[in-house]
Motif scaffolding. Structure first.
Motif, short mmCIF file in Angstrom:
data_model
loop_
_atom_site.label_atom_id
_atom_site.label_comp_id
_atom_site.label_asym_id
_atom_site.label_seq_id
_atom_site.Cartn_x
_atom_site.Cartn_y
_atom_site.Cartn_z
N UNK A 69 -7.92 2.99 5.69
CA UNK A 69 -8.74 2.10 6.49
C UNK A 69 -8.37 0.63 6.30
N UNK A 70 -7.50 0.37 5.34
CA UNK A 70 -7.15 -1.02 5.05
C UNK A 70 -6.44 -1.67 6.23
N UNK A 71 -6.63 -2.99 6.37
CA UNK A 71 -5.92 -3.74 7.42
C UNK A 71 -4.43 -3.79 7.10
N UNK A 72 -4.14 -4.09 5.85
CA UNK A 72 -2.74 -4.23 5.46
C UNK A 72 -2.13 -2.84 5.31
N UNK A 73 -0.91 -2.69 5.77
CA UNK A 73 -0.29 -1.39 5.63
C UNK A 73 0.82 -1.38 4.57
N UNK A 74 0.89 -2.44 3.79
CA UNK A 74 1.93 -2.48 2.76
C UNK A 74 1.66 -1.42 1.70
N UNK A 75 0.38 -1.10 1.51
CA UNK A 75 0.06 -0.09 0.51
C UNK A 75 -0.18 1.28 1.11
N UNK A 115 2.51 -11.65 4.96
CA UNK A 115 1.88 -10.34 4.85
C UNK A 115 1.42 -10.03 3.42
N UNK A 125 9.07 -5.13 13.07
CA UNK A 125 9.09 -5.75 11.75
C UNK A 125 10.53 -6.19 11.47
N UNK A 180 -6.94 -9.16 1.01
CA UNK A 180 -7.73 -7.96 1.31
C UNK A 180 -8.07 -7.21 0.02
N UNK A 236 -2.35 -9.24 2.31
CA UNK A 236 -2.65 -8.01 1.58
C UNK A 236 -3.42 -8.34 0.30
#
Lengths: 654, 66
Positions: free
Chosen positions: A193-199, B14, A333, B21, B18
């Motif tokens: 559900x996180x906004x960031x997708x780095x994790x 980014x 990206x 967040x 992150x």
């Protein structure tokens, strides 16, 4: 059951027996006694047996083994003989020894395996084959209380870690200068559900190899030498690999999967954990295997069935688009190198030089930060460029760690005093799926040395230097298995003009920041006209290093030095060894008009001695995405034989 | 790590969003959070031998100095 209760139960029938209420000899009585004993000694076992039997019966009567869900969960595919087999090769993936070939037996044994008591928790089939269990539990309304209780801790922890919510198809474009990844790659990303997708987690299928030579890797891959495995790792690791180390742009295509479907995907991946499948470069490769995972998540969609016998990563992207599984716009990206080129483009030559000096440690970043002659935003850009370039050089091991760290922090320290500047807006190139189809059929006609002919060319993949660039990496071309047949009206003869096994060109432009070496290699069989109306068929292998540079108007100039070998009975001594040079330019004059000019000179000494000089102009006019017209003119001097060849082609891509 | 340093130095990126967040910085406070970290860069990255734990501690320290 406590041990006291257990011994107590054991004694009771003994006493009854001793009391002699029934003679021992009666078979019926013995049978009844056995049943009685069995039911008290192994109550759960007997019940479980019958429950297992009834579930198996129910499953078979429902023909679940023929259902789409069962087929996709076990990767069953029809084979050439009309029967079906699973593409998975690891015996550990099956519950029945014949599971690979027999979906019914596998179903029976799988249901029985859920009742096993010789393993527990994560090692238990209920956990090990958790996707099958989840599906069968629903289909057969399995009463879990009648099965051994297990705790699938491993999966539970994975689930809590990943928190699956959405899925994204990831497509890193082809890697300039690496033949093994010339078609790009595909992987999946599971977002929480996180906004960031780095994790987020990346799901990657790859061959396990320590082969570092790209050509050997490709060759062994063709033959299925490697075992392929699925792996799950943080997405930032993949970004680092593709974007920072290999300088590949990444495209991200959101899949319209529901939470339930993404969860099903994770369950299926758990089953594929540590399970191998022989890896084949062309068909059972990363892209194909990912499609199977998508099908397991959403069995209603048949993605792998729409694939040609060879699957290139781009086809995966097309397949999810065509089946409506891609929802929302693709996210671009840019790779590190694309970012560096973008910032380079915002700065003039002098300022670029300053950035380079700072990255090489030839100039104090402080001096740049305080230079009032340069607008503040440009000073910030210079330092951004310097830090990006330092990272790039460090990733390429062109600078030692200590030196890098110290210089990097120094540059960033000064950069932090210059505030924020407008965000870098890196224009995305045309997305790969908007490029032409990889297969090409060309119908053409031409004249050579006064003889007119018709020509038919076909290839399964992928992109030639003269094909329209949209969606492909400019300067990078790879052709596989292209054949050309000609009917010559003057000779009244149909012949194979050329068959190309492979032809790769990697023309990677150099500038102040990047210094790649270009190269090309090709192997083909060609019918060469060595004198007027005199032909001989030769096998040619040619290739070598070169240099390329970007030029104005979206063009590329290149030069190559190429050793060349020919074999053929028409040659003196049956062979010829030589070397040549080739130089040219490719320009995108308009969106729809591409031109390539090339000159070539080659001389052969050993074996059949001869010289060839040629110049050609190839023009491509795009009509629409998958249609183009090509006009080629070539002037050649083959020893004493001068010829001019003019050809026109209508190209269909699909 | 290196990307985060770069983002902190430039005040955007980014890795930085992150981080915001992960630290549950409300969206409306993020601009302020970014510029505080940017001006505190040298306090966070004190030397090239700095460890991740020091960086995290530095970020907390700088971010809470408002």
């Amino acid at each position: 059951m406590s041990s006291r209760a257990f011994t107590g139960l054991l004694r009771t029938p003994e006493r009854q027996n001793q009391s002699g209420t029934r003679p021992c000899g009666s078979p019926k009585a013995a049978w009844l006694l056995f049943l009685f004993l069995a039911s008290i000694l192994f109550p759960s076992y007997a019940q479980a047996e019958s429950y297992a039997d009834s579930l198996v019966e129910k499953a078979i009567s429902l023909e679940l083994h023929k259902s789409r869900e069962w087929q996709v969960l076990l990767h069953y595919k029809p084979d050439m003989l009309g029967s079906s087999r699973s593409l998975v090769d690891d015996p550990g993936f099956f519950n029945s020894p014949e599971g690979k070939y027999d979906s019914e037996k596998e179903l029976r044994e799988t249901i029985r395996a859920f009742f096993r008591t010789d393993s527990e928790n994560d090692a238990h089939p209920q956990c090990r084959f958790i996707a099958r269990y989840a599906w069968l539990k629903d289909e057969l309304s399995i009463d879990a209380s009648k099965l051994p209780a297990v705790d699938c801790k491993g999966y539970r922890e994975l689930y809590d870690h990943v928190r699956p919510r959405r899925a994204v198809l990831i497509f890193p474009v082809s890697h300039m200068n690496s033949p093994a990844s010339m078609f790009g790659h595909t992987l999946l990303r599971i977002d929480s559900d996180k906004e960031s997708n780095m994790y987020s987690f990346a799901v990657n299928y790859s061959a396990i190899t320590d082969e570092t030579n790209g050509l050997f890797f490709a060759a062994k891959g063709l033959l299925g030498f490697y075992q392929g495995y699925f792996g799950l790792l943080p997405y930032y690791e993949k970004i680092k690999e593709y974007s920072h180390l290999e300088n590949r742009d990444i495209w991200e295509y959101p899949l319209g999967f529901t939470k339930e479907e993404v969860e099903r995907m994770l369950l299926h991946l758990w089953e594929l954990k540590e399970v191998y499948t022989y890896y084949y470069f062309f068909d059972e490769n990363c892209s194909y295997n990912l499609l199977l995972v998508l099908e397991a998540a959403r069995p209603g969609v048949d993605l792998s069935g729409m694939m040609p016998p060879w699957v290139i990563p781009m086809d995966t992207v097309r397949a999810i688009k065509e089946t409506g599984n891609n929802t929302g716009a693709a996210v671009y990206r840019p790779a590190k190198a694309s970012r560096i080129r973008h910032i380079e483009g915002l700065l003039g030559n002098d300022l670029r030089r300053l950035a380079q000096d700072a990255a090489y440690g030839l100039r104090d970043p402080d001096e740049i930060g305080k230079n009032g002659d340069i607008p503040k935003d440009d000073r910030a850009r210079i330092l951004d460029l310097a830090s990006e370039y330092l990272q790039y050089r460090y990733a390429k091991r062109m600078v030692a760690k200590d030196e890098y760290s110290a210089r990097y922090l120094k540059v960033l320290g000064v950069r932090s005093t210059l505030g924020q500047i407008p965000e870098y807006k890196i224009t995305a190139p045309k997305p790969p799926e908007e490029g032409h189809g990889a297969a090409r059929l060309s119908l053409g006609a031409g004249v050579k040395a006064g003889a007119s002919f018709l020509s038919l060319k076909a290839r399964p993949a992928n992109h030639a230097l003269a094909d329209p660039d949209a969606g492909y990496l400019p300067g990078s071309a790879i052709t596989f298995l292209e054949g050309e047949a000609r009917y010559n009206f003057t000779e009244e003869k149909l012949s194979l003009e050329r068959f190309t096994f492979v032809d790769i060109v990697s023309a990677a432009p150099r500038d102040e920041f990047f210094k790649p070496v270009s190269w090309r290699v090709s192997a083909d069989v060609q019918r060469e006209e060595f004198a007027r109306r005199d032909h001989r068929t030769v096998l040619r292998v040619v290739g070598g290093p070169g240099l390329s540079y970007s030029a104005p108007h979206d063009s590329l100039i290149y030069g190559f030095v190429e050793p060349e070998a020919k074999l053929g009975s028409g040659l003196d001594d049956g062979y010829a060894l030589g070397a040549g040079v080739r130089a040219g330019a490719v320009a995108n004059i308009k969106d729809w008009w591409k031109a390539q000019f090339e000159v070539r000179a080659a001389t052969f000494g050993a074996g059949d001695s001869h010289d060839i000089i040629s110049a050609e102009l190839n023009q491509t006019f795009s009509i629409e995405r998958d249609r183009a017209v090509m006009l080629n003119i070539k002037r050649e001097k083959f020893e004493g034989f001068y010829s001019t060849e003019v050809m026109g082609y209508w190209n269909f891509y699909f | 790590m290196d990307s985060l340093a770069q983002d902190i130095a430039s005040g955007s990126g980014e890795s930085l969003s992150t981080l915001a967040e992960l630290l549950a910085v409300p969206v409306e406070n993020r601009a302020g959070f970014y510029s505080r970290l940017q001006s505190g860069f040298n306090e966070i990255y004190t030397s090239s031998a700095v460890q991740s734990a020091d960086v995290i501690e530095g970020i907390y320290r700088v971010a809470s100095n408002s």
